[in-house]
Design a protein around this motif. Structure first.
Motif, PDB file in Angstrom:
ATOM      1  N   TRP A  79       4.998  35.504 -31.118  1.00  0.00           N
ATOM      2  CA  TRP A  79       5.311  34.903 -32.420  1.00  0.00           C
ATOM      3  C   TRP A  79       4.990  33.412 -32.399  1.00  0.00           C
ATOM      4  CZ3 TRP A  79       8.670  30.971 -33.781  1.00  0.00           C
ATOM      5  CH2 TRP A  79       8.846  30.762 -35.149  1.00  0.00           C
ATOM      6  N   GLU A  80       5.371  32.730 -31.330  1.00  0.00           N
ATOM      7  CA  GLU A  80       5.074  31.296 -31.227  1.00  0.00           C
ATOM      8  C   GLU A  80       3.572  31.041 -31.305  1.00  0.00           C
ATOM      9  OE1 GLU A  80       6.801  29.159 -27.976  1.00  0.00           O
ATOM     10  OE2 GLU A  80       8.839  29.558 -28.654  1.00  0.00           O
ATOM     11  N   GLU A  81       2.787  31.880 -30.657  1.00  0.00           N
ATOM     12  CA  GLU A  81       1.334  31.743 -30.706  1.00  0.00           C
ATOM     13  C   GLU A  81       0.821  31.932 -32.134  1.00  0.00           C
ATOM     14  OE1 GLU A  81      -2.724  31.424 -29.633  1.00  0.00           O
ATOM     15  OE2 GLU A  81      -0.933  30.866 -28.504  1.00  0.00           O
ATOM     16  N   MET A  82       1.279  32.977 -32.819  1.00  0.00           N
ATOM     17  CA  MET A  82       0.847  33.231 -34.196  1.00  0.00           C
ATOM     18  C   MET A  82       1.312  32.113 -35.121  1.00  0.00           C
ATOM     19  SD  MET A  82      -1.015  35.989 -34.560  1.00  0.00           S
ATOM     20  CE  MET A  82      -1.757  35.303 -33.100  1.00  0.00           C
ATOM     21  N   TRP A  83       2.557  31.674 -34.945  1.00  0.00           N
ATOM     22  CA  TRP A  83       3.125  30.621 -35.789  1.00  0.00           C
ATOM     23  C   TRP A  83       2.334  29.321 -35.602  1.00  0.00           C
ATOM     24  CZ3 TRP A  83       5.477  30.174 -40.053  1.00  0.00           C
ATOM     25  CH2 TRP A  83       6.279  29.082 -40.379  1.00  0.00           C
ATOM     26  N   ALA A  84       2.003  28.977 -34.360  1.00  0.00           N
ATOM     27  CA  ALA A  84       1.229  27.768 -34.082  1.00  0.00           C
ATOM     28  C   ALA A  84      -0.161  27.858 -34.718  1.00  0.00           C
ATOM     29  CB  ALA A  84       1.126  27.547 -32.575  1.00  0.00           C
ATOM     30  N   ARG A  85      -0.780  29.026 -34.625  1.00  0.00           N
ATOM     31  CA  ARG A  85      -2.109  29.202 -35.213  1.00  0.00           C
ATOM     32  C   ARG A  85      -2.059  29.137 -36.741  1.00  0.00           C
ATOM     33  NH1 ARG A  85      -5.007  34.054 -31.986  1.00  0.00           N
ATOM     34  NH2 ARG A  85      -6.713  33.473 -33.392  1.00  0.00           N
TER      35      ARG A  85
END
Length: 166
Positions: A36-42
């Motif tokens: 989720w953190e990866e998707m949110w950052a992207r």
């Protein structure tokens, strides 16, 4: 694209098989934090935004709190989250039941064009129906042509312009 329920406990959980990609749409889980953190950052990078860590922590906590008027769905492929949808439920002056604001929708760039965005929207619709919401709505940037092609196929463009104060 065909769908079939994969989790009897959630109307919003579906498996989609669109050759050659298969993925599922399901509720966000606490164990999804790294993906989720990866998707949110992207997603934030896509919109050229930066949020303070306290905002990210608060968002994560709210999305995982059943007492918050919010929910989050993810698209998972090969055990990895490749798309997210965050929704806020709220009352309105033009409806009896709650409205569902699809605040954030993002699919990893390398996974786009495979029906994941549309599947996330359809799963949001299913959850909103389950919750008896009178409306699902969202916004996008006028220049986001690829997303708008999907949105034009699944919803009515209202012609409203957003104004805001930060």
């Amino acid at each position: 694209m065909q769908g079939r329920p994969v989790d009897a406990n959630s109307v919003a959980a579906f498996a989609f098989f669109a050759m050659p990609l298969d993925f599922i749409i399901r509720d966000l889980r606490p164990t999804d934090r790294p993906d989720w953190e990866e998707m949110w950052a992207r997603y934030l990078e896509f919109y050229h935004q930066h949020l303070d860590p306290v905002v990210i922590e608060t968002t994560w906590a709210r999305l995982n709190d059943a007492n918050e008027p919010m929910f989050a769905l993810v698209a998972e492929h090969g055990g990895i989250v490749v798309g997210i949808a965050h929704c806020v439920l709220h009352r309105g002056t033009w409806a009896v039941h709650n409205l569902c604001y699809l605040e954030d929708l993002f699919v990893a760039s390398e996974m786009r064009g495979r029906g994941i965005g549309r599947a996330l929207i359809e799963a949001v619709y299913a959850r909103a129906d389950e919750l008896q919401c009178d409306r699902v709505y969202w916004m996008t940037q006028e220049s986001n042509a690829a997303a708008r092609r999907v949105y034009d196929a699944v919803a009515l463009r209202t012609g409203f312009i957003q104004y805001r104060r930060d």
